[in-house]
Every structure is written in structure tokens, then in C-alpha cells.
Motif scaffolding. Structure first.
Motif, PDB file in Angstrom:
ATOM      1  N   MET A  10       0.852  -1.197   0.000  1.00 24.66           N
ATOM      2  CA  MET A  10       0.000   0.000   0.000  1.00 24.66           C
ATOM      3  C   MET A  10       0.888   1.246   0.000  1.00 24.66           C
ATOM      4  O   MET A  10       1.820   1.346   0.780  1.00 24.66           O
ATOM      5  CB  MET A  10      -0.881  -0.014   1.256  1.00 24.66           C
ATOM      6  N   ALA A  11       0.593   2.181  -0.879  1.00 22.21           N
ATOM      7  CA  ALA A  11       1.366   3.422  -0.959  1.00 22.21           C
ATOM      8  C   ALA A  11       0.750   4.477  -0.061  1.00 22.21           C
ATOM      9  O   ALA A  11      -0.455   4.455   0.217  1.00 22.21           O
ATOM     10  CB  ALA A  11       1.379   3.925  -2.395  1.00 22.21           C
ATOM     11  N   HIS A  12       1.596   5.367   0.398  1.00 29.11           N
ATOM     12  CA  HIS A  12       1.080   6.548   1.108  1.00 29.11           C
ATOM     13  C   HIS A  12       2.166   7.613   1.135  1.00 29.11           C
ATOM     14  O   HIS A  12       3.356   7.291   1.188  1.00 29.11           O
ATOM     15  CB  HIS A  12       0.650   6.185   2.525  1.00 29.11           C
ATOM     16  N   PRO A  13       1.757   8.893   1.092  1.00 30.56           N
ATOM     17  CA  PRO A  13       2.759   9.958   1.133  1.00 30.56           C
ATOM     18  C   PRO A  13       3.308  10.136   2.545  1.00 30.56           C
ATOM     19  O   PRO A  13       2.593   9.945   3.530  1.00 30.56           O
ATOM     20  CB  PRO A  13       1.976  11.191   0.695  1.00 30.56           C
ATOM     21  N   VAL A  14       4.578  10.491   2.618  1.00 31.73           N
ATOM     22  CA  VAL A  14       5.219  10.815   3.891  1.00 31.73           C
ATOM     23  C   VAL A  14       5.345  12.333   3.960  1.00 31.73           C
ATOM     24  O   VAL A  14       5.989  12.949   3.106  1.00 31.73           O
ATOM     25  CB  VAL A  14       6.606  10.155   3.987  1.00 31.73           C
ATOM     26  N   ILE A  15       4.701  12.941   4.946  1.00 37.72           N
ATOM     27  CA  ILE A  15       4.646  14.399   5.079  1.00 37.72           C
ATOM     28  C   ILE A  15       5.532  14.846   6.238  1.00 37.72           C
ATOM     29  O   ILE A  15       5.409  14.337   7.351  1.00 37.72           O
ATOM     30  CB  ILE A  15       3.202  14.869   5.331  1.00 37.72           C
ATOM     31  N   SER A  16       6.418  15.810   5.949  1.00 39.47           N
ATOM     32  CA  SER A  16       7.224  16.416   7.002  1.00 39.47           C
ATOM     33  C   SER A  16       6.420  17.550   7.628  1.00 39.47           C
ATOM     34  O   SER A  16       6.264  18.617   7.043  1.00 39.47           O
ATOM     35  CB  SER A  16       8.529  16.966   6.426  1.00 39.47           C
ATOM     36  N   GLY A  17       5.891  17.304   8.803  1.00 41.78           N
ATOM     37  CA  GLY A  17       5.068  18.309   9.479  1.00 41.78           C
ATOM     38  C   GLY A  17       5.822  19.587   9.764  1.00 41.78           C
ATOM     39  O   GLY A  17       5.243  20.678   9.761  1.00 41.78           O
ATOM     40  N   ASP A  18       7.118  19.485   9.974  1.00 42.32           N
ATOM     41  CA  ASP A  18       7.922  20.677  10.268  1.00 42.32           C
ATOM     42  C   ASP A  18       8.029  21.594   9.053  1.00 42.32           C
ATOM     43  O   ASP A  18       8.172  22.805   9.192  1.00 42.32           O
ATOM     44  CB  ASP A  18       9.332  20.268  10.712  1.00 42.32           C
ATOM     45  N   ASP A  19       7.979  21.004   7.847  1.00 38.78           N
ATOM     46  CA  ASP A  19       8.154  21.796   6.628  1.00 38.78           C
ATOM     47  C   ASP A  19       6.828  22.277   6.036  1.00 38.78           C
ATOM     48  O   ASP A  19       6.799  23.246   5.292  1.00 38.78           O
ATOM     49  CB  ASP A  19       8.893  20.968   5.571  1.00 38.78           C
ATOM     50  N   ALA A  21      -2.356  22.602  -1.139  1.00 34.44           N
ATOM     51  CA  ALA A  21      -2.161  22.202  -2.544  1.00 34.44           C
ATOM     52  C   ALA A  21      -2.208  20.689  -2.721  1.00 34.44           C
ATOM     53  O   ALA A  21      -2.759  20.194  -3.707  1.00 34.44           O
ATOM     54  CB  ALA A  21      -0.833  22.751  -3.065  1.00 34.44           C
ATOM     55  N   CYS A  22      -1.653  19.968  -1.790  1.00 35.95           N
ATOM     56  CA  CYS A  22      -1.654  18.506  -1.908  1.00 35.95           C
ATOM     57  C   CYS A  22      -3.066  17.942  -1.755  1.00 35.95           C
ATOM     58  O   CYS A  22      -3.427  16.977  -2.430  1.00 35.95           O
ATOM     59  CB  CYS A  22      -0.725  17.887  -0.874  1.00 35.95           C
ATOM     60  N   VAL A  23      -3.836  18.555  -0.880  1.00 37.39           N
ATOM     61  CA  VAL A  23      -5.220  18.110  -0.678  1.00 37.39           C
ATOM     62  C   VAL A  23      -6.005  18.268  -1.970  1.00 37.39           C
ATOM     63  O   VAL A  23      -6.762  17.378  -2.373  1.00 37.39           O
ATOM     64  CB  VAL A  23      -5.884  18.916   0.463  1.00 37.39           C
ATOM     65  N   GLU A  24      -5.784  19.422  -2.642  1.00 40.20           N
ATOM     66  CA  GLU A  24      -6.472  19.692  -3.905  1.00 40.20           C
ATOM     67  C   GLU A  24      -5.976  18.779  -5.015  1.00 40.20           C
ATOM     68  O   GLU A  24      -6.748  18.383  -5.893  1.00 40.20           O
ATOM     69  CB  GLU A  24      -6.266  21.152  -4.301  1.00 40.20           C
ATOM     70  N   ALA A  25      -4.694  18.461  -5.009  1.00 39.44           N
ATOM     71  CA  ALA A  25      -4.086  17.696  -6.099  1.00 39.44           C
ATOM     72  C   ALA A  25      -4.427  16.216  -6.051  1.00 39.44           C
ATOM     73  O   ALA A  25      -4.392  15.535  -7.075  1.00 39.44           O
ATOM     74  CB  ALA A  25      -2.568  17.865  -6.060  1.00 39.44           C
ATOM     75  N   CYS A  26      -4.744  15.706  -4.898  1.00 35.54           N
ATOM     76  CA  CYS A  26      -4.981  14.272  -4.753  1.00 35.54           C
ATOM     77  C   CYS A  26      -6.310  13.864  -5.379  1.00 35.54           C
ATOM     78  O   CYS A  26      -7.352  14.390  -5.007  1.00 35.54           O
ATOM     79  CB  CYS A  26      -4.971  13.876  -3.276  1.00 35.54           C
ATOM     80  N   PRO A  27      -6.281  12.914  -6.311  1.00 39.29           N
ATOM     81  CA  PRO A  27      -7.520  12.474  -6.952  1.00 39.29           C
ATOM     82  C   PRO A  27      -8.331  11.502  -6.103  1.00 39.29           C
ATOM     83  O   PRO A  27      -9.442  11.130  -6.479  1.00 39.29           O
ATOM     84  CB  PRO A  27      -7.010  11.780  -8.222  1.00 39.29           C
ATOM     85  N   CYS A  28      -7.789  11.091  -4.981  1.00 39.38           N
ATOM     86  CA  CYS A  28      -8.417  10.027  -4.188  1.00 39.38           C
ATOM     87  C   CYS A  28      -8.811  10.461  -2.775  1.00 39.38           C
ATOM     88  O   CYS A  28      -9.153   9.609  -1.949  1.00 39.38           O
ATOM     89  CB  CYS A  28      -7.468   8.841  -4.099  1.00 39.38           C
ATOM     90  N   ASN A  29      -8.729  11.749  -2.504  1.00 37.97           N
ATOM     91  CA  ASN A  29      -9.132  12.272  -1.189  1.00 37.97           C
ATOM     92  C   ASN A  29      -8.426  11.584  -0.026  1.00 37.97           C
ATOM     93  O   ASN A  29      -9.039  11.267   0.992  1.00 37.97           O
ATOM     94  CB  ASN A  29     -10.656  12.171  -1.013  1.00 37.97           C
ATOM     95  N   VAL A  30      -7.126  11.390  -0.205  1.00 39.27           N
ATOM     96  CA  VAL A  30      -6.321  10.741   0.831  1.00 39.27           C
ATOM     97  C   VAL A  30      -5.937  11.719   1.940  1.00 39.27           C
ATOM     98  O   VAL A  30      -5.766  11.328   3.096  1.00 39.27           O
ATOM     99  CB  VAL A  30      -5.049  10.135   0.197  1.00 39.27           C
ATOM    100  N   LEU A  31      -5.810  12.998   1.565  1.00 39.71           N
ATOM    101  CA  LEU A  31      -5.229  13.991   2.471  1.00 39.71           C
ATOM    102  C   LEU A  31      -6.257  15.011   2.954  1.00 39.71           C
ATOM    103  O   LEU A  31      -7.194  15.349   2.249  1.00 39.71           O
ATOM    104  CB  LEU A  31      -4.109  14.740   1.735  1.00 39.71           C
ATOM    105  N   GLU A  32      -6.039  15.512   4.167  1.00 41.29           N
ATOM    106  CA  GLU A  32      -6.827  16.629   4.693  1.00 41.29           C
ATOM    107  C   GLU A  32      -5.883  17.554   5.438  1.00 41.29           C
ATOM    108  O   GLU A  32      -4.816  17.142   5.899  1.00 41.29           O
ATOM    109  CB  GLU A  32      -7.913  16.134   5.658  1.00 41.29           C
ATOM    110  N   HIS A  35      -0.695  20.663  10.140  1.00 38.54           N
ATOM    111  CA  HIS A  35      -0.135  20.362   8.827  1.00 38.54           C
ATOM    112  C   HIS A  35      -1.049  19.382   8.113  1.00 38.54           C
ATOM    113  O   HIS A  35      -2.003  18.863   8.714  1.00 38.54           O
ATOM    114  CB  HIS A  35       1.268  19.780   8.970  1.00 38.54           C
ATOM    115  N   ALA A  36      -0.750  19.166   6.834  1.00 34.79           N
ATOM    116  CA  ALA A  36      -1.521  18.189   6.069  1.00 34.79           C
ATOM    117  C   ALA A  36      -1.333  16.798   6.677  1.00 34.79           C
ATOM    118  O   ALA A  36      -0.260  16.465   7.178  1.00 34.79           O
ATOM    119  CB  ALA A  36      -1.071  18.198   4.610  1.00 34.79           C
TER     120      ALA A  36
END
Ligand code: SF4
Ligand code: SF4
Length: 62
Positions: free
Chosen positions: A1-10, A16-27, A32-33
Motif C-alpha cells: 500500500m502506498a502513502h505519502p510521507v509528510i514532514s510536518g515541520d516543513d 495544494a496537496c489536498v487539492e491535487a490528490c484524486p483520491c481524497n487521501v489527504l486533509e 499540517h496536512a
């Protein structure tokens, strides 16, 4: 299973990532995201490409 790794500090919480995701994975969370539906991630990398500050460091497989 894939998933993005988000650096909360950065992350600047631009959304933008929430909008870009076609699968509503992110909020946008309070700080942070966040990955809220990792099971739906198809590993396309659109979120990583959309991030203006490089806060999504990799699309991990596990
Ligand atoms: S890799 Fe693609 S499907 Fe997965 S969170 Fe990023 S934009 Fe969404
Ligand atoms: S695109 Fe990058 S900076 Fe913007 S909310 Fe997503 S992870 Fe944070």
C-alpha cells in the motif's frame, strides 16, 4: 500500500496537496496536512508534485 510521507515541520498548510490528490487521501489538520485515508492512495505522486516546499518527501510503500 502506498502513502505519502509528510514532514510536518516543513508543511505550510497551503492545501495544494489536498487539492491535487484524486483520491481524497489527504486533509488539512490543525498543524499540517495529514493522511486521513491511506487505504485510498494509488501512489500517483500528484501530492508530492504539487507541494511548493517539498514537505512530501516520498511516496512510501508498505
Ligand atoms: S500519491 Fe496520489 S493518491 Fe496518494 S496521496 Fe498523493 S496524490 Fe493522493
Ligand atoms: S502541499 Fe505541502 S505545504 Fe501544502 S499542505 Fe500539502 S504538504 Fe503542506
Amino acid at each position: 500500500m502506498a502513502h505519502p510521507v509528510i514532514s510536518g515541520d516543513d508543511c505550510i498548510s497551503c492545501g495544494a496537496c489536498v487539492e491535487a490528490c484524486p483520491c481524497n487521501v489527504l486533509e488539512l489538520g490543525a498543524e499540517h496536512a495529514e493522511v486521513t485515508d491511506g487505504d485510498s492512495c494509488i501512489g500517483c505522486g500528484s501530492c508530492m508534485g504539487a507541494c511548493p516546499v517539498g514537505a512530501i518527501t516520498e511516496i512510501a510503500e508498505d
